[in-house]
Design an enzyme around this catalytic site. Structure first.
Site, PDB file in Angstrom:
ATOM      1  N   GLY A 131       0.823  -1.209   0.000  1.00  0.00           N
ATOM      2  CA  GLY A 131       0.000   0.000   0.000  1.00  0.00           C
ATOM      3  C   GLY A 131       0.854   1.254   0.000  1.00  0.00           C
ATOM      4  N   GLN A 168       3.254   8.581   3.043  1.00  0.00           N
ATOM      5  CA  GLN A 168       3.817   7.740   4.107  1.00  0.00           C
ATOM      6  C   GLN A 168       4.019   8.531   5.392  1.00  0.00           C
ATOM      7  OE1 GLN A 168       4.555   4.315   4.329  1.00  0.00           O
ATOM      8  NE2 GLN A 168       3.053   4.640   2.741  1.00  0.00           N
ATOM      9  N   GLY A 228       8.875   4.631   5.290  1.00  0.00           N
ATOM     10  CA  GLY A 228       7.656   4.056   5.862  1.00  0.00           C
ATOM     11  C   GLY A 228       7.524   4.251   7.360  1.00  0.00           C
ATOM     12  N   GLU A 229       8.629   4.356   8.056  1.00  0.00           N
ATOM     13  CA  GLU A 229       8.569   4.294   9.515  1.00  0.00           C
ATOM     14  C   GLU A 229       9.034   5.561  10.228  1.00  0.00           C
ATOM     15  OE1 GLU A 229      10.354   0.441   8.786  1.00  0.00           O
ATOM     16  OE2 GLU A 229       9.208  -0.337  10.458  1.00  0.00           O
TER      17      GLU A 229
HETATM   18 MO1  MOS Z   1       7.597  -2.679   9.304  1.00  0.00          MO
HETATM   19  S1  MOS Z   1       7.241  -3.003  11.292  1.00  0.00           S
HETATM   20  O1  MOS Z   1       9.143  -3.375   9.157  1.00  0.00           O
HETATM   21  O2  MOS Z   1       6.371  -3.477   8.505  1.00  0.00           O
END
Ligand code: MOS
Length: 757
Positions: free
Chosen positions: A477, A651, A717-718
């Site tokens: 996604g 993101q 992403g994080e």
């Molecule tokens: Mo992330 S927690 O590496 O999907």
């Protein structure tokens, strides 16, 4: 050169390219794992244990079996053999709960599967599962939220390999702390949280002789293949995992959970495809969650704000069955310059489902604690919190003694402060007001690891002028389809709308995990190498095909640019499109393969590779009704070159939304009586929704990090979730005077505010 200018298009790298799969998704045509129809498909519903600690004494399936349409009620006695799997080297064959379902009669957590009803329809299977009667010998469950470390050796085995409980150390942190003129010693608590992707976990499994195919929404299809191959005693090539679209994962779909093998085993026993989709409640029990943590942070400093000591001692919960490691010290040892440091951890076993990676695992709870401590120290010293960070900026990664590949943390702080208007902050609690509301301002920094996993890809140049890029990674996604198209377009000159992207199938070249924010950085060099090899083959064809305009030329006299082959000396104006060359040679396509090695877990890296960022937050506080809102967020991210700023901003915005949830709302609560996650629905587990989220202001610094790949892309992403909760709690303290050290912030906490009406 004029002709070149006409034919050359702007590089697709860095363009705000909309999702190439967007129309499939909004028109409902995208096939998620549980959408695939199969003839004679059967439906499975697991029976969940209603105790969290004890033994199954009896399992009465007789009523369930009588229901018309029921095919089988599986349990320990009739499911057939499911082997355990073992971790391979590095990141191979990871599985958090290694014990297969139904292995014995012992129950270790509430919701552990104890039986499986399979029937012709979902409704019949559900009725049958509800009709199974279990009796138990009950023990008292231990879900104690107060985490005292269990006795553990110095080196512990974890899901990701052996870890020293003394994680990082330099100087003499204890002594430097006790000698420090200024000290801070606080403990921060983060709760268990549940991922809650909108698409539920589920598997559809089918056998053709000794061939097993499974449709599952996986963030790591090759890992799932190797784990399932082991569990069913099959060669890996006999197992195929297909994941075309994922309705998000946040880490909960990284590693196989026990339901996957149950679906496969039931399909094997019945000789028919079996679909097993978890309920929302089951996902709270048996599909991972963020581990609760308790983190003591001690900072020693000079009166002017130079850190002299940092100690980070954290404890996290785990289940009775797993060795999951919640690495809260992920960023602690390098984020600030400090000569004396010690990071260590302990673990506490509980009767709960296994925790697992959740967006920014380790670093997100870890940075909540350490960034909160920095903010508290700044207040104690009466130094601006941004200034405190400037004062402690490291020149190198002091934990490894190596330089950062690319660190622009100070610029993040500077840009963020300017965009936010931080210099207008006034210090006193409740001192800032607007439109009858009290304002609170806070900030915090962020970091997240950057690295590459191994990746392989192929690229075809085709005789109709299109190209196909194939890589067995998956799009959870985040925009991986689009990123792959952009990369292929960059190298082949084929416009995005003529690039076909194939991913999400273990029959494709092995691609990286969609995790750790590493998929993009990982695929870049593999796709580029594949394109280079396809182009090299094309040039050979151009020089060797009789009648080709380049016949008798040598390959190294030729160049490829913008989809055209030309003689270097003559320039691209006289180029020939690759489609024409292929047609002339009577070839449908020419293909190239590429691969790149992993850098994650490198033993002796030359550079410390991380992304950085910061958040500036404004909350509003209405004392009359004790109402706290996040009103404004400015986020600045240094994540290397941003390949697609549209997907990238999406993101970061999503992560900030999750951060608002983390700070104010999210909390999985275990019932001390029976060990059940009590609030196991989206009605009771509150996540941030649009009404909770203000306009988000996201900026990227966009410095390419060429250590990672030729584009200089890291991952995004994080990082956006790191630090945000610390910024919100700091802003809350500024508005209310209440320093919350246990998330989420509750209204009860705020009733202690000195700024009440
Ligand atoms: Mo992330 S927690 O590496 O999907």
């Amino acid at each position: 050169m004029a002709a070149t200018a006409e034919t050359a298009t702007a590089s697709p790298i860095g363009q705000q390219t909309p999702r190439i799969d967007g129309s499939l998704k909004v028109s409902g045509k995208a096939m998620y794992a549980s959408d695939f129809p199969f003839p004679a498909l059967l439906y499975a519903v697991p029976v969940e244990a209603t105790i969290a600690n004890g033994k199954i004494q009896g399992l009465d399936t007789s009523e369930a079996e009588k229901i018309p349409g029921v095919r089988a009620i599986f349990h320990h006695g009739n499911i057939g053999k499911i082997f355990r799997s073992v971790k391979g080297k590095g990141m191979e064959s990871i599985c958090i709960e290694r014990r297969p379902a139904f292995e014995d009669d012992v129950v270790r957590y509430y919701g552990q599967y104890i039986a499986l009803a399979v029937a012709d329809t979902f409704e019949i299977a559900k009725a049958a599962a509800d009709a199974v009667r279990a009796t138990y010998a009950k023990g008292k469950p231990n879900v104690n939220p107060d985490l005292k470390p269990d006795p553990d050796p110095d080196v512990v085995e974890t899901t990701y390999g052996p870890e020293h409980r003394l994680q990082s150390e330099r100087g003499d942190a204890e002594k430097a702390f006790s000698d420090a003129p200024v000290k801070l010693d606080q403990t921060y608590v983060t709760p268990s949280e549940t991922h809650n992707p909108i698409e539920l976990q589920g598997a559809t499994a089918m056998w053709d002789g000794q061939m097993l195919t499974i449709y599952e929404e996986s963030q790591a299809i090759f890992n799932m293949r190797s784990v399932l191959a082991q569990m069913f005693g099959l060669p890996e090539e006999n197992v195929r995992v297909i994941t075309k679209f994922v309705g998000s994962g946040f880490g909960s779909k990284l590693w196989p959970w026990t339901h996957c093998a149950l679906a496969c085993a039931a399909a094997r026993q019945l000789g028919k495809p079996v679909k097993l989709v978890l309920s929302r409640r089951m996902t709270f029990q048996s599909a991972g969650h963020r581990a609760r943590t308790q983190q003591r942070v001690r900072l020693g400093a000079t009166p002017k704000g130079k850190l002299v000591s940092l100690m980070h001692d954290y404890v996290y919960e785990r289940s009775m069955l797993d060795d999951y490691h919640e690495n809260c010290g992920e960023a602690t040892a390098f984020q600030y310059s400090v000569p004396n440091l010690r990071v260590q951890f302990g673990r506490a076993k509980r009767n709960i489902g296994s925790p697992s990676d959740m967006r920014g695992p380790g670093a997100v709870p870890g940075l909540y604690a350490t960034e909160s401590a920095m903010n508290e120290l700044a207040d104690q010293l009466k130094i601006d919190p941004v200034q405190l960070r400037l004062l402690n900026e490291p020149k190198i990664d002091e934990s490894l003694g190596i330089p950062f590949s690319s660190r622009h943390y100070l610029e993040c702080l500077q840009v963020g402060g300017e965009k936010f208007g931080w210099s207008r902050r006034t210090l006193g609690v409740g001192s800032m007001k607007r439109d009858g509301l009290i304002l609170g301002w806070g900030m915090a920094g962020a970091a997240w690891v950057a690295a590459r996993f191994a990746a392989q890809a192929t690229i075809e140049l085709r005789d109709d002028g299109t190209t196909r890029v194939a890589c067995g990674t998956q799009d959870i996604g985040t925009g991986t389809y689009t990123i792959l198209a952009q990369l292929a377009s960059e190298k082949t000159g084929v416009p995005i709308n003529k690039v076909e992207v194939a991913l999400g199938d273990t029959s494709l070249p092995e691609g990286p995990v969609s995790g750790g924010s590493m998929a993009t950085a990982s695929v870049v060099p593999a796709v580029f190498a594949a394109a280079d090899n396809a182009i090299a083959s094309l040039l050979t064809i151009a020089t060797t095909t009789p009648g080709s305009p380049f016949e008798k030329r040598k390959s190294d006299e030729l160049a490829f640019e913008g989809g055209r082959v030309f003689v270097k000396a003559k320039g691209s104006a006289e180029g020939v499109a690759f489609a024409d060359l292929l047609q002339h040679a009577d070839l449908r396509f020419v293909t190239g393969s590429g691969k790149s090695a992993e850098t994650f877990g490198e033993r002796k890296p030359k550079f410390s590779t991380h992304s950085f960022g910061c958040h500036f937050v404004e909350v509003t506080w209405q004392p009359m009704m004790a109402r706290l809102r996040v009103n404004r967020v400015v986020t600045v991210i240094d994540a290397g070159r941003i390949i697609n700023p549209l997907a990238g901003r999406n993101q970061i915005e999503g992560a900030v939304v999750m951060g608002i949830g983390m700070a104010l709302l999210e909390h999985t609560i275990y019932d001390p009586q029976n060990g059940a996650p009590i609030n196991s629905s989206l009605a009771d587990y509150i996540v941030a929704v649009n009404a909770d989220v203000p306009k988000l202001d996201v900026h990227f610094l966009d410095y390419p990090d060429k250590v990672l790949n030729p584009v200089g892309a890291r991952g995004i992403g994080e990082i956006g979730l790191a630090g945000i909760a610390a910024a919100i709690t700091a802003a809350t303290c500024h508005a209310t005077g209440v320093r919350v050290r246990e998330l989420p912030i509750r209204i009860e906490d705020l009733l202690e505010s000195s700024v009440l009406a």
